[in-house]
Design a protein around this motif. Structure first.
Motif: not given
Ligand SMILES: CC(C)(COP(=O)(O)OP(=O)(O)OC[C@H]1O[C@@H](n2cnc3c(N)ncnc32)[C@H](O)[C@@H]1OP(=O)(O)O)[C@@H](O)C(=O)NCCC(=O)NCCS
Length: 162
Positions: A10-12, A23-41, A64-69
């Motif tokens: 992805a690009v910015f 928001r529409d497919y995953i967080e539906r009914g639970l608020g909106w944690d993955w705002t554009p700012t969080r995705v940008l981060k 979106i996948m986060k890689y730890n140790d």
């Protein structure tokens, strides 16, 4: 079918569309944690990959996948409703898993709502095992099921090839 999907990082400018799909497919009914700012981060984060499939300017799917140790965490994965069951989700997941394998990561974890039968069936089909149920995981109102895939069986020769 899987190889037909052109996956790229992805690009910015992808952030708003990714955020809306979350928001529409995953967080539906639970608020909106993955705002554009969080995705940008996440797009900026060097230990996170944000993969997208686009058709022109239209976002068809993303992950979106986060890689730890030794563990990677799949934060989000979604495909536009009309494009599902054509292998795009599997292609995105394969792409993100390939980076984990290259980094020598042992396992990938992901959570989904217990009521999300489609996602649970999808991850089972990709060799994820349901390892625990997490009561109230989503804002105290919905339970999650945690799933895990082990990328290595017994040493190098046990690498799971797909
Ligand atoms: C989960 C999701 C990403 C799957 O994407 P997709 O592109 O439709 O998945 P694929 O076409 O690669 O499916 C691969 C396999 O998974 C299984 N599968 C996928 N969707 C399924 C469903 N609705 N019911 C049963 N099995 C399903 C099937 O075995 C499928 O293979 P098949 O079509 O040959 O039978 C998609 O349904 C989605 O975006 N859902 C909304 C967002 C979401 O819930 N994300 C997961 C939580 S982060």
């Amino acid at each position: 079918m899987i190889a037909d999907h052109k996956i790229r990082l992805a690009v910015f400018s992808d952030a708003p569309a990714i955020s809306r799909m979350s928001r529409d497919y995953i967080e539906r009914g639970l608020g909106w944690d993955w705002t554009p700012t969080r995705v940008l981060k996440s797009i900026r984060d060097r230990s996170t990959n944000v993969a997208v499939v686009r058709e022109g300017t239209n976002l068809l799917g993303f992950g979106i996948m986060k890689y730890n140790d030794d563990t990677a965490h799949l934060h989000l994965l979604a495909v536009q409703q009309l494009r599902r069951r054509k292998g795009m989700g599997a292609a995105l997941l394969n792409w993100l898993e390939a980076s984990a394998r290259t980094a020598g990561i042992e396992k990938i974890r992901v959570e989904a709502r217990t009521t999300n039968e489609a996602a649970r069936a999808f991850y089972r089909s990709r060799n994820y095992r349901e390892i625990e149920r997490l009561a109230g995981y989503y804002r105290g109102v919905e339970d999650a099921v945690r799933m895990e895939k082990r990328l290595w069986a017994d040493g190098y020769s046990g690498l799971v090839a797909e």
